[in-house]
Design an enzyme around this catalytic site. Structure first.
Site, PDB file in Angstrom:
ATOM      1  CG  HIS A 265       2.425  -5.654   0.418  1.00  0.00           C
ATOM      2  ND1 HIS A 265       3.650  -5.751   1.047  1.00  0.00           N
ATOM      3  CD2 HIS A 265       1.694  -4.773   1.144  1.00  0.00           C
ATOM      4  CE1 HIS A 265       3.652  -4.952   2.118  1.00  0.00           C
ATOM      5  NE2 HIS A 265       2.485  -4.347   2.187  1.00  0.00           N
ATOM      6  CD  GLU A 266      -1.621  -3.229   0.246  1.00  0.00           C
ATOM      7  OE1 GLU A 266      -2.162  -3.421   1.357  1.00  0.00           O
ATOM      8  OE2 GLU A 266      -0.625  -2.482   0.099  1.00  0.00           O
ATOM      9  CG  HIS A 269      -1.491  -5.875   4.789  1.00  0.00           C
ATOM     10  ND1 HIS A 269      -0.872  -5.886   6.013  1.00  0.00           N
ATOM     11  CD2 HIS A 269      -0.737  -5.075   3.991  1.00  0.00           C
ATOM     12  CE1 HIS A 269       0.227  -5.122   5.960  1.00  0.00           C
ATOM     13  NE2 HIS A 269       0.336  -4.628   4.732  1.00  0.00           N
ATOM     14  CD  GLU A 296       3.227  -3.561   6.535  1.00  0.00           C
ATOM     15  OE1 GLU A 296       3.581  -4.130   5.477  1.00  0.00           O
ATOM     16  OE2 GLU A 296       2.314  -2.722   6.567  1.00  0.00           O
TER      17      GLU A 296
END
Lengths: 463, 463
Positions: A265-266, A269, A296
């Site tokens: 997830h990160e 980003h 997101e």
């Protein structure tokens, strides 16, 4: 062709963004490195920097530069120069509505509130955080009142993260979503099929998890020479400066999914930050994310559409299995089913694709009421627990599994949560479009090839 | 009693120091955490911050505040207020002589030069660092010329670190020291006694070294809740902010002494920073080290007078021996002799108490010539190697063991080295005075009691 007005405006914006990058570094350090003794003074540092940036953004000289740049680019509204001037005007327009004292107070208070939150969460003690939630909520209400332009107070906060987004439009969205998600969840729960989730709760050495997560991040395209990967209480990504994007994750010995999927997830980003044209456009809107919803979309795309896919695990399963003795008797199919289990759970960041948006709409409901004054901060646990029972059909056991779980409110990030759901929706559409353009993405993933997807995102989203 | 002038001046100085603390954090991050991709932009950040601080220090409004505070405190020249005003005037007096462009150029250049130095040192390649030494030397010559007040150009740089110190006075000191040190070294070498230094070059797992060094730092009094201990290419201590003092060390698998004694050295610096009355006086001279010579007195005292003492090792030997299999056949007496071995060596930070000051006077000689223009930066290796052979009687094998070993010149810290020798001399006198006041320090150390010595230093030096 850049005019003098464009050039001068960009010079000025770059200086402001350089100070912003210092603030971002100070914020990263606060969450990842700072010893406890540094907290009180860190609040002074951060408030001073916020005040300086606010002073530079509201400086009338910047207003003049923006006006000149708007004039000079008026004839070509689709040009880079017009976009730079228009977005600078938007940012400055918001800033000039906020008194410097409020900006500094928010900055100062949220440093202390984050530290109090981290303690309260660890101690499972809402009372320890309540006075800070009170203070932050009060300041955010003031901010909303200053920014407000006729709509609902909460709209002013939404607009910070997702320009143009409103309470009404999100209410329509969530009203349509809620019954379908609740029904879908009930159908899945009634299916009789049970994912073997205990697999993911076995023993996983955190050091080995971190090494594997790092490998996964680099495999999908994180540039480690232009970033870092560390551990913090709440995972986050900070695009600190050109060439310096930092991710954090947390690893728990009995939770495989949180560490690895959290890292993917990160990393989503981070790859967006690394793909932004900062070398050329740092400090202008052209060098920044389009919105947090779009941000997101990148994290959720890599976490869910890649990280929970069968194809990704055809590639990544052998090394994962060999990294942990606790997986030696596990079949890939069972592991994958566990990773895609759908069921009510307490923690948003560990939830599945079906229930995730229910977590968000719960927060959307509570935040609106907090900012509109319909809900007192001290009554948040009761409101949270009641709504949670309605949506998920289970009772929240304690505050750490309930309203204390997220860092956001301690940071003053009211209005941020809805961008997760927008991100999920954007991600679904982007992934479908990428698949149409690139053909068989599954075949790529199974061979460990993620560059085509990343390049497509670079071309169609990041730039 | 504080006057309005004193109060207003302190407010202003605190703001400047807060920006200084941000700069210190950014500098720490650069050396310890920053990914390589961040270097170029970090130079922009650092130069901007240096320019902002310079702007605030040279602001005529600060000059007025200082003048008022000097007036208001003139009747009581020994008061806190008078000291604050006097030292602020000294700092500002230096700053107003420096053009902002020079300050920013020095700051920008030294970020890039440090990165180039770290690469060049690793690659043992002076040519890679030469252009940066050229640039930094040129800027430091300009700085010395701007600051100069009649004395030798190098005096202006010395005065930054040790107020009032001059080339002439240091020359007298080193001229008296040189022949005695050379003679003493020759006597020791001719004694026929050989310390078993191979003991310290055995295998020492760096992770175990770091754990042991941390234990030692905390044992002597480092407050870990108000600081950090990390690893970097060049060990240093940074008193970043009230409540936040950070140490770095480097550990090599075949060097026990460098890691542990280096940590004790930096811990001495750190305990000085932690003992300064920052809560009350941050931003003023009362909350800062008296000079870098005094700072080095604290590091050298803990490194040598404590860390190389028989008494300390009566306390610390059992846990040290049990931490490393490579020490299982070693007697404490032999270990201690090895730790106190005196012999010519290439690396200053790893040298003994006799040869250390020879390392410093070599640098003092070369720096003067660099700044006075008698020596070209490209000729530094030849000058270094020739002087080294004269002083130590051995030949420098390569640049990494010679003029590339120290970070200082890449940081623009010309004029800093002599403070190490001053620190050694201050430390000897302070330690003798502490011993007279506290009685049998050896008995304390052997029991692991360092608080009495630390408290004596807090009362007589730190405050």
């Amino acid at each position: 062709m850049p005019t003098d007005a464009d050039f001068e405006l960009r010079q000025r914006l770059r200086r402001i963004a350089t100070l912003g990058s210092v603030t971002a570094l100070v914020g990263w350090d606060e969450q990842v490195m700072m010893p406890p003794g540094g907290t009180a003074f860190r609040a002074d540092q951060t408030a001073m920097l916020a005040g300086m940036i606010h002073g530079q953004v509201t400086d009338p000289a910047l207003g003049d530069l923006i006006a000149d740049a708007l004039d000079a680019s008026a004839a070509s509204p689709d040009s880079d120069a017009a976009a730079v001037a228009r977005e600078a005007a938007r940012t400055r327009g918001r800033a000039v509505k906020l008194p410097a004292a409020l900006v500094e107070a928010l900055s100062h208070t949220t440093v202390l509130a984050q530290s109090a939150w981290a303690e309260a969460r660890k101690a499972n003690d809402f009372a320890g955080f309540a006075p800070w939630l009170e203070k932050v909520t009060d300041l955010k209400r003031q901010e909303a009142a200053c920014l407000g332009a006729g709509g609902k107070p909460y709209d002013a906060l939404l607009d910070e993260y997702e320009p143009g987004e409103t309470t009404d439009s999100l209410t329509t969205l969530f009203d349509a979503m809620r019954p379908r998600l609740v029904t879908l969840l009930a159908r899945i729960q009634g299916s009789g099929r049970q994912a073997p989730t205990e697999i993911l709760r076995r023993e996983f050495d955190p050091v080995a998890q971190a090494a594997l997560a790092r490998e996964a991040a680099i495999a999908i395209g994180f540039d480690a020479a232009a970033g870092r990967l560390d551990v913090s209480t709440h995972p986050f990504c900070s695009g600190i400066a050109p060439g310096d994007t930092r991710i954090t994750t947390r690893y728990a010995a009995n939770d495989f999914a949180g560490g690895l999927l959290g890292t993917l997830h990160e990393t989503g980003h981070a790859m967006y930050e690394q793909g932004l044209p900062k070398a050329e456009h740092f400090g202008t809107a052209l060098g920044e994310a389009a919105s947090l919803g779009v941000h997101e979309s990148q994290s959720r795309l890599w976490e869910n559409f890649v990280g929970r896919s069968d194809a990704f695990w055809r590639f990544f399963w052998p090394r994962t299995r060999s990294a942990f003795a606790s997986l030696s008797d596990v079949r890939r199919e069972d592991f994958l089913f566990a990773l895609n289990a759908v069921r009510p759970s307490y923690i948003r960041t560990e939830s599945d694709e079906v229930t995730y948006n229910l977590h968000v709409l719960l927060r959307f409901d509570i935040e609106q009421k907090l900012i509109n004054g319909e809900l007192a901060p001290r009554d948040v646990p009761a409101a949270w627990d009641a709504l949670f029972a309605t949506l998920f059909g289970i009772d929240v056991p304690d505050a750490a599994s309930g309203c204390l779980q997220d860092v956001h409110w301690s940071c003053g990030l009211m209005g941020y949560f809805p961008t997760y759901t927008l991100g999920n929706m954007y991600a679904a559409q982007l992934f479908a479009a990428a698949g149409e353009a690139l053909g068989d993405l599954d075949a790529h993933f199974a061979r460990g090839e993620f560059a085509p997807l990343l390049q497509w995102l670079r071309n169609h989203v990041h730039c």
